[in-house]
Write a protein that holds these residues in place. Structure first.
Motif, PDB file in Angstrom:
ATOM      1  N   VAL A  34      11.335 -21.273  15.386  1.00  0.00           N
ATOM      2  CA  VAL A  34      11.119 -22.588  16.002  1.00  0.00           C
ATOM      3  C   VAL A  34       9.855 -22.658  16.853  1.00  0.00           C
ATOM      4  N   THR A  35       9.552 -21.600  17.598  1.00  0.00           N
ATOM      5  CA  THR A  35       8.431 -21.684  18.542  1.00  0.00           C
ATOM      6  C   THR A  35       7.189 -20.935  18.057  1.00  0.00           C
ATOM      7  N   PRO A  37       5.544 -21.387  14.518  1.00  0.00           N
ATOM      8  CA  PRO A  37       4.641 -21.852  13.448  1.00  0.00           C
ATOM      9  C   PRO A  37       3.272 -22.305  13.962  1.00  0.00           C
ATOM     10  N   GLN A  38       3.277 -23.024  15.091  1.00  0.00           N
ATOM     11  CA  GLN A  38       2.008 -23.541  15.621  1.00  0.00           C
ATOM     12  C   GLN A  38       1.131 -22.401  16.145  1.00  0.00           C
ATOM     13  N   GLN A  81      11.002 -24.728   7.937  1.00  0.00           N
ATOM     14  CA  GLN A  81      10.657 -23.959   9.141  1.00  0.00           C
ATOM     15  C   GLN A  81      10.995 -22.470   8.952  1.00  0.00           C
ATOM     16  N   GLY A 126       9.042 -16.420  22.443  1.00  0.00           N
ATOM     17  CA  GLY A 126       8.990 -17.865  22.672  1.00  0.00           C
ATOM     18  C   GLY A 126      10.387 -18.418  22.805  1.00  0.00           C
ATOM     19  N   ASP A 127      11.086 -17.953  23.827  1.00  0.00           N
ATOM     20  CA  ASP A 127      12.467 -18.350  24.048  1.00  0.00           C
ATOM     21  C   ASP A 127      12.846 -17.961  25.477  1.00  0.00           C
ATOM     22  N   GLY A 142      10.567 -15.378  28.901  1.00  0.00           N
ATOM     23  CA  GLY A 142      10.274 -16.366  27.865  1.00  0.00           C
ATOM     24  C   GLY A 142       8.895 -16.964  28.051  1.00  0.00           C
ATOM     25  N   ILE A 143       8.284 -17.357  26.934  1.00  0.00           N
ATOM     26  CA  ILE A 143       6.925 -17.921  26.970  1.00  0.00           C
ATOM     27  C   ILE A 143       6.835 -19.123  26.036  1.00  0.00           C
ATOM     28  N   GLY A 144       5.789 -19.919  26.206  1.00  0.00           N
ATOM     29  CA  GLY A 144       5.532 -21.058  25.330  1.00  0.00           C
ATOM     30  C   GLY A 144       4.745 -20.643  24.097  1.00  0.00           C
ATOM     31  N   THR A 145       4.522 -21.600  23.210  1.00  0.00           N
ATOM     32  CA  THR A 145       3.886 -21.284  21.925  1.00  0.00           C
ATOM     33  C   THR A 145       2.413 -20.899  22.077  1.00  0.00           C
ATOM     34  N   SER A 146       1.692 -21.519  23.034  1.00  0.00           N
ATOM     35  CA  SER A 146       0.290 -21.107  23.255  1.00  0.00           C
ATOM     36  C   SER A 146       0.254 -19.636  23.665  1.00  0.00           C
ATOM     37  N   GLU A 147       1.260 -19.235  24.446  1.00  0.00           N
ATOM     38  CA  GLU A 147       1.327 -17.839  24.895  1.00  0.00           C
ATOM     39  C   GLU A 147       1.743 -16.910  23.744  1.00  0.00           C
ATOM     40  N   GLU A 149       0.821 -17.360  20.749  1.00  0.00           N
ATOM     41  CA  GLU A 149      -0.454 -17.188  20.033  1.00  0.00           C
ATOM     42  C   GLU A 149      -1.324 -16.132  20.729  1.00  0.00           C
TER      43      GLU A 149
END
Lengths: 463, 195
Positions: A34-35, A37-38, A81, A126-127, A142-147, A149
């Motif tokens: 979920v977190t 693909p981007q 997904q 990413g969770d 947990g981290i966000g999607t930019s992180e 990456e």
């Protein structure tokens, strides 16, 4: 004079920016569908490879069905997904445990049970429930999607260093009071945002006596009081759990690792920015009545009266009770429930199924409700079968589903209908978390089992 | 290169609820996308729309009196899930600034990584701003990142806000963390050799 958190953090510093964040090396990166693909798309746009592909483990868990996993996923968007995770793992050379694989499961269940999570590590995903891995004495958050990456691109992350809090729980838990009750109690005292900006170390006799699965339940919920994460110093319990796990160190590497793990504890005179202490004997089976995990009470207590709520919080408190269909001062005992959910990265492990089965053994499922029993991983499912727990469940009229995040966040078809009450062993009772309009009451596996048998909210100590 | 952030002069949308979690900002059923676009239409979806898809007239985003690039929200905004989709939804809707008395840690990082400025003010100031904006929806705020100040446009109130200098530089220049992280590649490799 350092805390355990400082020791692990400091060891992983690549570079500290003056008045800014720290660039931290990451030992283990978990990745789900979920977190991510981007983040992979971002790598492609920058023309980058994954910097250290052997340090990332991928598995689909959030968006997968819990029945008929052998068949193609019916929802085309979910399927896309999950397929995207597979194609990204293949394209970037990452380890993937796909749907149906014997190691597939909720990432915070399958990682530890296979020895991918070790003491002293820095771990991200990413969770937000990555805090689970703190149970092993790891700095996990947990981290966000930019992180995500950034970690894929550099195996590092930029993070401001959090403050440190120690939560000590003295004494012993009473019988039929679980690790989930312990952590729901702490959150009810600290509040849903009370540990924001802090990294917690859990300590004290009650914590030391927990087994690893119970410790994971406690650390898992650290985020529900706003903490960046929560950890427990490794000890003999940790080392015994990790021995012979498939990806844990072996032979001389094992001995070397154990010697290091035994050094991982806060110094006696370590200074924490905040210290809290609780008595285990004050804790009874817990249940939440509102729409954040801090809104919890002992099962024998009543919902607070409006006078007990701060002036600025009254509007939010009443909005929350209105959503739940409850009133101040109400007792929840005897209240009918429509759904029961046992599972998630909080309570989807073998110990949780053992606890549930110990209560329902020789009893029958209530006909008035729907019960979803969802093991946290393929391995947990196998253990349930090997111990014969599945037979106890079947004889009492219950069915087991296949592993996944399931009704915890209802991204798949396991949704609670609007207005219905769900007693859930998961981690969040936010509005709509288990489906639009669904009303969630969080609890441990024993309170869930008691309701599954009686059809109403029941104190598991009473019957 | 990301969008640069310097100053914003705008009216505000007051969302006076505490502990707004990321499941409210963007419910999980909208997380199935594999790109970052289109989340703005589902921002606060379960509060903003009725179950038949029609707008919920009582919700502040559907009140035509309140518009602007600044969201005012109760304490502990963005708690819960780490989903960056929450930041994408807020940016996608057109907000550039969120003001609250404190933010959940992961959300704050995600916001900054998407050129959304999270501004922390005291509980008293937040309460005053809610009162001002609710009594006069035309109330404007000036946000100035270089001087780190937020000011009511009638100059009746102003206060400074904290942001770490590194993140401030990133926002002002449109830099991102990944460029920085990779610029230290040699340091990373040295660390690995020692470990």
């Amino acid at each position: 004079m350092n805390t355990l958190f400082d020791k692990i953090w400091d060891k992983h510093i690549i570079h500290s920016i003056e008045n800014g964040p720290t660039q931290l090396y990451i030992d283990r990166h978990y990745c789900h569908e979920v977190t991510s693909p981007q983040a992979f798309e971002g790598l492609r746009m920058r023309g980058l490879k994954v910097f250290r592909p052997e340090k990332t483990i991928c598995t689909p868990d959030h968006n997968i069905p819990t029945i008929n996993q052998e068949l193609p996923i019916a929802d085309p968007v979910s399927r896309q997904q999950v397929d995207t995770l597979t194609s990204n793992a293949n394209a970037f050379g990452l380890t993937l445990y796909p749907l149906g694989h014997e190691l597939n499961g909720i990432i915070h269940v399958m990682g530890p049970e296979n020895g991918y999570t070790l003491p002293g590590m820095t771990i991200v995903c990413g969770d937000s429930h990555t805090s689970t891995h703190g149970a092993f004495g790891a700095v996990a958050f947990g981290i966000g999607t930019s992180e995500v990456e950034m970690v894929l691109a550099s195996q590092t992350i930029l993070q401001p260093k959090p403050l440190k809090m120690r939560i000590t729980v003295n004494g012993e838990l009473a019988p039929n009071v679980t690790a989930k009750d312990l952590v729901l109690y702490i959150i009810s005292q600290v509040g849903t945002g009370g540990a924001t900006g802090y990294f917690i170390e859990f300590a004290g006799e009650a914590i030391r006596k927990l087994n690893m699965e119970e410790r994971m339940t406690v650390c898992n919920m650290s985020i529900e009081m706003g903490a960046r994460g929560g950890l427990i110093a490794p000890d003999e319990t940790t080392i015994a759990y990790l021995k012979d796990k498939p990806f844990a160190p072996k032979n001389s590497e094992w001995d070397k690792s154990v010697a290091y793990w035994q050094t991982l504890k806060s110094d006696d005179n370590a200074v924490f920015d905040k210290e809290l202490a609780f008595e285990a004997s004050d804790i009874e089976p817990m249940i939440t009545y509102g729409t954040n995990p801090g809104m919890g009470i002992g099962i024998s207590q009543s919902i607070p009266s409006i006078d007990q709520i701060d002036e600025t919080s009254k509007v939010s408190f009443l909005k929350s009770l209105d959503y739940m269909g409850f009133t101040p001062d109400q007792s929840l005992l005897g209240k009918p429930v429509d759904y029961v959910f046992l599972g998630s990265c909080t309570n989807g492990r073998l110990e949780d199924f053992r606890a549930f089965a110990s209560y329902i053994k020789g009893k029958k499922k209530s006909e008035n409700l729907t019960v979803w029993l969802v093991p946290g991983s393929q391995k947990v499912l196998k253990q349930i079968q090997q111990e014969g727990i599945d037979k106890i469940l079947t004889e009492a009229g219950f069915e087991l589903r296949q592993p996944g995040c399931s009704a915890c966040l209802a991204m798949n078809d396991d949704k609670v209908p609007a207005g219905k009450y769900a007693l859930s062993t998961s981690n969040r009772n936010f509005e709509g978390r288990q489906g639009p309009g669904a009303r969630t009451l969080l609890c441990g596996p024993l309170v869930a089992a008691a309701a599954a048998v009686h059809g109403v909210i029941t104190d598991p100590r009473s019957v | 290169m990301k969008e640069k952030f310097i100053t914003i002069h705008s009216t505000c949308v007051p969302l006076e609820i505490e502990n707004i979690d990321t499941d409210q900002i963007i419910p999980a059923r909208f997380l199935k996308a594999t790109d970052k676009i289109g989340f703005g239409k589902n921002l606060f979806a379960d509060w903003r729309y009725q179950s038949n898809g029609e707008e919920n007239k009582d919700f502040i985003l559907n009140n035509p009196a309140y518009k602007g690039a600044i969201l005012l929200a109760g304490k502990n905004f963005g708690c819960g899930s780490s989903r960056e989709h929450a930041a994408w939804a807020i940016a996608g809707y057109g907000f550039r600034v969120v003001i609250s008395s404190y933010f959940a840690d992961i959300f704050r990082n995600n916001a900054l990584n998407n050129s959304i400025l999270p501004i922390i003010v005291s509980e008293d100031d937040l309460s005053m701003l809610f009162d001002k904006v609710k009594s006069n929806p035309a109330t404007q705020l000036q946000i100035d990142l270089p001087s780190q100040t937020v000011t009511l446009s009638d100059n009746s109130w102003s206060c400074s806000f904290e942001i770490n200098p590194y993140k401030k530089e990133c926002l002002l220049k449109g830099y991102d963390d990944i460029d920085f992280a990779l610029s230290n590649r040699l340091l990373i490799e040295e660390w690995e050799k020692k470990a």
